[in-house]
Structures are given as C-alpha cells and as structure tokens.
Design an enzyme around this catalytic site. Structure first.
Site, PDB file in Angstrom:
ATOM      1  N   ARG A  87       1.151  -0.995   0.151  1.00  0.00           N
ATOM      2  CA  ARG A  87       0.207  -0.487  -0.228  1.00  0.00           C
ATOM      3  C   ARG A  87       0.963   1.523   0.154  1.00  0.00           C
ATOM      4  O   ARG A  87       0.642   2.408  -0.591  1.00  0.00           O
ATOM      5  CB  ARG A  87      -1.028   0.133   0.960  1.00  0.00           C
ATOM      6  CG  ARG A  87      -1.791   1.702   1.254  1.00  0.00           C
ATOM      7  CD  ARG A  87      -2.749   1.231   2.777  1.00  0.00           C
ATOM      8  NE  ARG A  87      -3.754   2.444   2.810  1.00  0.00           N
ATOM      9  CZ  ARG A  87      -4.363   2.611   3.810  1.00  0.00           C
ATOM     10  NH1 ARG A  87      -4.774   1.870   4.263  1.00  0.00           N
ATOM     11  NH2 ARG A  87      -5.076   3.339   3.233  1.00  0.00           N
ATOM     12  N   ASN A 125     -10.199  -4.400  -1.220  1.00  0.00           N
ATOM     13  CA  ASN A 125     -10.645  -2.915  -2.835  1.00  0.00           C
ATOM     14  C   ASN A 125      -9.047  -3.537  -3.626  1.00  0.00           C
ATOM     15  O   ASN A 125      -8.918  -4.206  -3.699  1.00  0.00           O
ATOM     16  CB  ASN A 125     -10.020  -2.108  -1.725  1.00  0.00           C
ATOM     17  CG  ASN A 125     -11.075  -1.104  -1.462  1.00  0.00           C
ATOM     18  OD1 ASN A 125     -12.208  -1.308  -2.030  1.00  0.00           O
ATOM     19  ND2 ASN A 125     -10.979  -0.429  -0.140  1.00  0.00           N
ATOM     20  N   CYS A 137     -19.338  -1.608   0.960  1.00  0.00           N
ATOM     21  CA  CYS A 137     -18.417  -0.546   0.884  1.00  0.00           C
ATOM     22  C   CYS A 137     -19.282   0.267   2.546  1.00  0.00           C
ATOM     23  O   CYS A 137     -20.042  -0.271   1.771  1.00  0.00           O
ATOM     24  CB  CYS A 137     -18.062   0.275  -0.365  1.00  0.00           C
ATOM     25  SG  CYS A 137     -16.878   1.643   0.407  1.00  0.00           S
ATOM     26  N   HIS A 161     -16.336   3.453  -4.955  1.00  0.00           N
ATOM     27  CA  HIS A 161     -15.962   5.133  -4.796  1.00  0.00           C
ATOM     28  C   HIS A 161     -15.580   5.324  -5.867  1.00  0.00           C
ATOM     29  O   HIS A 161     -14.611   7.121  -5.799  1.00  0.00           O
ATOM     30  CB  HIS A 161     -14.002   4.502  -4.277  1.00  0.00           C
ATOM     31  CG  HIS A 161     -14.084   3.971  -3.099  1.00  0.00           C
ATOM     32  ND1 HIS A 161     -12.769   3.796  -2.694  1.00  0.00           N
ATOM     33  CD2 HIS A 161     -14.844   3.096  -2.099  1.00  0.00           C
ATOM     34  CE1 HIS A 161     -12.647   2.536  -1.602  1.00  0.00           C
ATOM     35  NE2 HIS A 161     -13.883   2.909  -1.040  1.00  0.00           N
ATOM     36  N   TYR A 169     -14.401  10.082  -2.102  1.00  0.00           N
ATOM     37  CA  TYR A 169     -13.296  10.211  -2.258  1.00  0.00           C
ATOM     38  C   TYR A 169     -13.393  10.500  -4.184  1.00  0.00           C
ATOM     39  O   TYR A 169     -12.345  10.573  -4.978  1.00  0.00           O
ATOM     40  CB  TYR A 169     -13.243   8.396  -3.520  1.00  0.00           C
ATOM     41  CG  TYR A 169     -12.934   7.213  -2.714  1.00  0.00           C
ATOM     42  CD1 TYR A 169     -11.851   7.095  -2.266  1.00  0.00           C
ATOM     43  CD2 TYR A 169     -14.336   7.013  -1.090  1.00  0.00           C
ATOM     44  CE1 TYR A 169     -11.372   6.346  -1.469  1.00  0.00           C
ATOM     45  CE2 TYR A 169     -13.465   6.093   0.184  1.00  0.00           C
ATOM     46  CZ  TYR A 169     -11.820   5.239  -0.112  1.00  0.00           C
ATOM     47  OH  TYR A 169     -11.483   4.540   0.099  1.00  0.00           O
TER      48      TYR A 169
END
Length: 421
Positions: free
Chosen positions: A90, A144, A164, A194, A244
């Site tokens: 990440r 995700n 989500c 998102h 987002y």
C-alpha cells in the site's frame, strides 16, 4: 450458522467482531472462523475476538486457522477482507504515482490498478476453493478495489456481493444532522464503488420525502468540511459526492498535499503496531478507541445486515451494495458492477430503479467503468500493454507519457505479485 472471515488476522477484525457480538440477534453465528496466513498475528486477533464475545455474552465459537480449505469448508458465508502485499505494498501504491504528478491512492488511479492486479488472481483462487468446499456459500467482498474484485467474482460465476462502508457512513452522519434514526434514512446512492453521489436523502424509505435540500441548506458547511470540498461546490451540484470524488474534483490540490506529508499507509502501519501490542494484553476485552482511527467505520453493521439478508436471517430489505448493473444504469454495460440501493435476499441483490443520471455524473461513471473493464482484463490476462491501456483510460491519468512511465513503475514495484512479469 458458520461464517468465515478470510483476512481474519487484520487489525481491523475486532471492529467486525464487536458488531457480530452486539448484533447477534440479527445474525446468530454459531461458529466464526478467522483465516489468515500470518499465524502469530492471527492468534493475537483471535484471542481478543474470543474475549469480546465472552464479555458481550455471545455463545458462538471462534476458530483461528491458517488452512484456508478447512476454514471455508461448510461455511454459509465467507467475508473477504484481505490485503495482498500488506501495508508495504500500500505504501508503494500511494507514493510512486506521485512521481508523475498523479494521485497516489490504494483504490483508484495507478495505485488502485496495482492493487487490482495483485488482488484479483488471489481472490479468484480463494473463491474457487470456496466453491469446491461450500458451493452454496455467499461471498461478501470487502476487499478493495471492491468494484473490480466483485466484477471478477461475478464474471466467474460466484455467488458474490460487494460491500463498502461509504453509504452507511453517510447514512449515520445524515441521521445525526437531521435528528432522526439511521433506519429512517434511505439514500439515493448511485455510481461505482468509490465513485458515488447521494442524489437524494429520503425519510422513511425509497418513496419518502427528499430531505437533501434541507440537509444542504442547514448543514452544508458541516458536510463540505467532512468531504474537504468547498460548500459552494455542493450547492452548485445539489448532491453529496463521496469523499473519493475529491481525487477527481481537486486532483492537483490533493497531489500537492500528498507530496508534503507521510503516506496514509505509514500512518496505518504505525497504528497497527500499536494495536497488535494492545491485542496481546489478556485483560483487553473490547475494541480499543485507537481502532476508530484505522478506517472502515460502520463496516461491522453493514456486514451483519448484508449477511443476515443473504442468509435469510433478517436484515434490512434495502441496502447499498455492489452488484451487476443489469440495465439499471442504461449507459453502462449489463455486466458492469455498480454501487446502488438494492433489494437483498436469499437470491442475492436486485438493484432498485434509479432516476436518470445527470450527464455530469454519468460521463465520469462511464469513463471509470471502461477503465475497470480494462483493469480486470489486465488482472486476468496480464501483459504490459494491457496495463498501459488501463492506465491510459483512467481519467486521473489519461496522458500517454504518464501512462508509459506509470506502467513501468507499476510493474517494477509489483513484480513479485505478478505471475506474468
């Protein structure tokens, strides 16, 4: 009822456990299995999970195992919450895109594509093993990028629904601002995972009074502050975008911010170190306050609600989920995965009708859907050219020179996770 959590060693799992314990009348779990390859970490999380159940008087049995096949065998539902490559991957997703002046984020843009390429093959392997051992089990995907992963699962014929926490977070927030119960709030929630907009906030159900104009008029400053977007923008749009959307509506501003502060991955990694130390304390029998900063607020409530409905144990009749479009948004392919209100039951999720979508939102939704199709193709078949095409299609990238450079960076940083590289 047996429920399995793949990725059960996550530091976030105690939030899920707390929800299972509190909402046991909605979802009566007899056996909960936490599966994770990280044995030491899994035992820390599993120990706290058992203490949370005991403190709250839950009679269900909690099992921990590193054996995926044993963990999913006989499960009624399997929740996926894994992170291939962990926080280290990440960290890379959030940093190397900045070299091209593009947003570094783990679920969208170039970083989101990298995560999809690492994740889709692993999830599909897990799903095949679930199908072999528990063919009737529902797969609930919280991994995700949820839209792409859920599309991969559905295209492969799995019984899957994506989840989500954005919508349930808005539901709770709007309920507080309007002074009503969360169960009184029904969102007209439309878009992709998102990439969504709240086009209505209805009181009492799908046909209820639309309180969105009142919400924006009386609480627009608070909503805008949470989204870190200008109040004037919300007034002009007349809707509430997901946070987002800031990556799109304020892209360059976000890039400047990301270049001047530690990555979110670094913050979460430090938080995880602290949380794991806390979890090892045998006197701890509730989720610590620090966990609230980890992200994923209200995920446990959403997960319980969805699992209960899919398993015929109750649950809300309408929930925001990720499922097949099937003509709901006529400007998208039928097999696209959209995030909307749906009627959820033992046969799955059926999207509710959606009012015509403003071209301002439909255009971006169609663009990102095309990217997701190309991203899934790259995840399934590999190859540098497929990665390039997906990056070129993404509206946060778009320029061929950026797409070329980002393709090389993505492959270089993810080679160990890409079988074809």
């Amino acid at each position: 009822m047996k429920l399995t959590v793949v990725g059960g060693g996550s530091t976030y799992t105690p939030e899920l456990i707390d929800g299972f314990a509190r909402l046991r009348d909605t979802l009566p779990i007899e056996e909960l299995v936490l599966v994770d390859p990280a044995a030491e970490r899994l035992e820390l999380v599993g120990g706290l999970a058992r203490r949370i159940f005991a403190r709250q008087g839950h009679s269900g049995r909690i099992v921990t195992t590193c054996d995926l096949d044993a963990g999913v065998e006989g499960a009624d539902a399997v929740l996926l919450q894994l992170r291939v490559g962990g926080q280290a991957a990440r960290e890379q997703d959030e940093t190397w895109p900045l070299e091209c002046g593009c947003v570094g984020q783990e679920t969208t843009g170039a970083g989101g594509l990298a995560k999809a390429l690492r994740t889709v093959p692993v999830v599909l392997d897990i799903a095949e093993r679930v199908r072999r051992t528990s063919p009737d089990a529902w797969i609930i995907d919280f991994t995700n990028p949820v839209g792409i992963v859920t599309r991969a699962l559905l295209q492969a014929g799995h019984k899957a629904v994506g989840l989500c926490n954005v919508a349930i977070g808005f539901q709770r927030k709007f309920a507080r601002l309007l002074g009503v119960s969360p169960t009184d709030i029904h969102l007209d929630h439309v878009g992709l995972n998102h990439l969504t907009w709240e086009t209505g906030v209805r009181l009492g159900g799908p046909e209820g009074e639309n309180a969105l104009p009142k919400l924006l008029a009386e609480h627009g400053d608070a909503v805008a502050a949470d989204l870190r977007l200008p109040r004037e923008l919300l007034d002009r749009l007349g809707v509430v975008p997901s946070y987002y959307l800031r990556y799109y509506y304020a892209h360059d501003e976000v890039v400047r911010e990301l270049r001047t502060k530690p990555s979110r991955a670094a913050e979460v990694a430090e938080m995880e170190r602290q949380l794991l130390t806390m979890y090892g304390d045998p006197s701890l029998d509730e989720k610590p306050e620090l966990l609230a900063k980890r992200g994923g607020a209200y995920y446990s409530e959403a997960a319980v609600d969805l699992a209960a409905s899919l398993l015929g144990a109750g649950g809300s009749p309408y929930q925001v989920v990720n499922t097949c479009n099937r003509g709901t948004l006529p400007f998208l392919p039928d097999d696209a995965v959209i995030e909307v209100q749906a009627a959820v039951g033992v046969k799955g999720a059926t999207p509710l009708p959606v009012a015509p979508v403003d071209p301002l939102y439909a255009g971006l939704t169609a663009n990102v859907t095309a990217y997701e199709e190309l991203a899934l193709e790259a995840a399934l078949r590999g190859g540098r050219d497929r990665v390039f095409r997906a990056l070129l299609a993404h509206p946060l990238i778009g320029q061929y020179a950026y797409a070329e450079t980002l393709t090389d960076l993505l492959i270089a940083h993810n080679r160990e996770h890409l079988a074809w590289a």
